[in-house]
Write a protein that holds these residues in place. Structure first.
Motif: not given
Length: 555
Positions: A74, A76-77, A80, A399-400, A425-427
């Motif tokens: 959390k 990290r978001l 980052p 961002r991605s 990694n969610p990105r």
């Protein structure tokens, strides 16, 4: 306004102990305590809004009522780019080591350490120092600039210079001519009128720079500075892991050693943001730092380095004469030659994108360009470890990140630890069975067109950066015709050499080419493993063959 970077410490039970340990950093970092995940989240939200950089997040494991990994994910978001460390008191360390195994393996946590039990726990502080060092090298604006680039616009040459200087470990700032730093630098120049841009200032020189080679020459000189009647024992062509290892071992054993590198010391590996599976570095090491440490080690033993001067010809010596390596900056004579030029990324071949190289399109990881990707969507093309490391690093800023590969997935080309790190990694999103077929933009890259090969469907996406790490092609067109290559252009050694080129029906020794006194190590050699550790091993082991050849020549 410039803010002091921060270390945020989250602990419910051992805050006093941690604050006393981190007190040694308080002169250069703001050490900020917090006791609950909610308080840490609110604190970081405020810091991000105020533009306060966060270098390191420290979480005391376990955290009541929630998994430590979840807390760090959390946080990290929110930040980052911050490095992430979990610590644990001895009472919980054994169990924590089991619980933290997966988060550490997939990169969710950079380090898991035992909470210091007394003063001067230097092993703990080595880990802290490594994380802060990595953050400062890749995220922070340099406090002390060894080099300044003065230019009215961030053109392709400026980006190339910045990338080169980043790879050689030179803290560099880019400044406008009318800025305070720009005015100070320009005042050092003895020239009338408007100078050619960019102007580059180092500690002892200031003036216009027309190419990366020009910059490299300022730092390392020219090969023709070597007296032409001097003959080196060995010249190593290429300063990647294989070439650097060869240089360290050769010079440490008393051989007069010269290294020629066409780009930056470290080679392709030097662009890797973090190599996590190299022996002896449990928290990983960047390719740039690995290369620079090896260079300093070789210099300590007497190695001479020249960068920016690719070899354009190799003339084998005849009848005991030395070999001659030809560059545009002068020739180098040597009794033995080690070819360690590695491989180059294959060009994409799309004209509209080739025109934007340096303006959003980059071959290799382009470490310096990563910071410019903040808030942008970027694409990485490639399925090897270098592509995975680039994606992880870019995800700290972008961002991605979309990783595009032609294969179904990454399982056959990338190390398992990196695949896990991408998945966690969610990105980052991986697109298999896809390829870039077009792209463009007015002055820099703005869009790409992807083709999904299984459906032939084409998709246009808006992007801010394209990083190409595809294929591995050797650069061997400078080698003499009598030196045997395979059908792909890699150097043949040992039993791979065609039998008609063996001497007295005996195959050459391993890493020995078809020409006596010329050896090969690392990725340029046919059949090599294409890994940093194996290249380093080949570079070290080739030196014994060089010794044997030189001893035979003396006899």
């Amino acid at each position: 306004m410039t803010h002091t970077p921060s270390i945020v410490v989250l602990s419910e039970s051992h805050l006093d102990t941690l604050l006393s340990q981190f007190a040694r950093y308080s002169g250069e970092y703001a050490v900020i305590p917090t006791s609950t995940p909610l308080a840490a989240k609110q604190l970081l939200g405020t810091m991000v809004a105020d533009g306060i950089p966060v270098a390191l997040l420290v979480v005391d494991h376990p955290v009541s009522g929630v998994e430590t990994e979840h807390v760090l994910a959390k946080l990290r978001l929110l930040v980052p780019t911050a490095r992430r460390m979990a610590v644990s008191h001895w009472d919980h360390f054994r169990q924590g080591a089991v619980e933290m195994r997966t988060p550490v393996a997939n990169g969710a946590i950079d380090a898991f350490m035992l909470l210091p039990r007394g003063k001067r726990d230097e092993e703990f502080h080595v880990a802290v120092g490594e994380l802060l060092n990595d953050w400062n090298a890749t995220v922070a604006t340099p406090e002390v600039e060894s080099t300044q680039i003065i230019t009215p616009e961030r053109d392709a040459l400026t980006n190339q210079l910045l990338e080169y200087l980043t790879r050689v470990g030179a803290p560099t700032g880019v400044h406008a001519p009318d800025s305070e730093v720009g005015q100070q630098v320009l005042a050092r120049m003895e020239a009338d009128g408007t100078p050619a841009w960019p102007v580059v200032a180092t500690f002892d020189q200031v003036g216009p720079v027309s190419s990366v080679r020009d910059m490299a020459t300022r730092l390392y000189g020219r090969p023709d500075e070597i007296e032409q009647d001097q003959v080196a024992d060995v010249v190593v062509v290429g300063a990647g892991p294989a070439g650097l290892a060869a240089a360290v071992y050769a010079s440490s054993e008393g051989l007069r050693t010269v290294v020629l590198e066409s780009e930056a010391i470290g080679g392709q590996a030097g662009t890797s943001s973090m190599i996590r599976n190299y022996l002896g570095f449990p928290r990983g090491i960047s390719g740039m730092r690995l290369g620079q440490r090896a260079r300093l080690q070789a210099i300590r033993f007497g190695t001479q380095f020249y960068t920016g001067w690719p070899a354009v010809e190799l003339v084998p010596g005849a009848d005991g004469a030395p070999h001659r390596v030809v560059t545009e900056g002068g020739d180098v004579l040597a009794r033995a030659v080690v070819i360690a030029t590695g491989v180059e990324y294959r060009r994409l071949g799309i004209e509209s994108l080739e025109e934007l190289v340096g303006r959003g399109v980059h071959y290799g990881a382009a470490m310096a360009a990563a910071r410019e990707m903040e808030g942008r969507d970027v694409v990485v093309v490639g399925g090897g470890n270098s592509a995975g490391q680039a994606a992880v690093h870019l995800a700290r800023f972008a961002r991605s990140v979309s990783v595009v590969v032609r294969r179904d997935d990454l399982s056959s080309t990338m190390s398992a630890y990196l695949i896990q790190e991408l998945d966690a990694n969610p990105r980052i999103t991986v697109y298999g069975r896809a390829q870039v077929v077009d792209g463009g933009g007015d002055d820099r890259l703005e869009w790409l067109e992807l083709e999904h090969t299984d459906t032939e469907h084409r998709q246009r996406i808006e992007v801010g950066g394209l990083f190409l790490l595809i294929g591995a092609e050797p650069h061997c067109d400078w080698l003499p015709p009598e030196l045997a290559l395979d059908e792909r252009g890699f150097v043949l050694t040992g039993r791979q050499v065609p039998q008609e080129q063996w001497l007295e029906d005996l195959p050459p020794a391993p890493q020995t080419t078809s020409v006596p006194g010329i050896f090969a190590a690392g990725d340029v050699r046919a059949g090599s493993m294409k890994r940093v550790a194996s290249a380093t091993g080949e570079g070290a082991s080739v030196v014994s063959l060089v010794h044997g050849y030189l001893d035979e020549q003396r006899r």
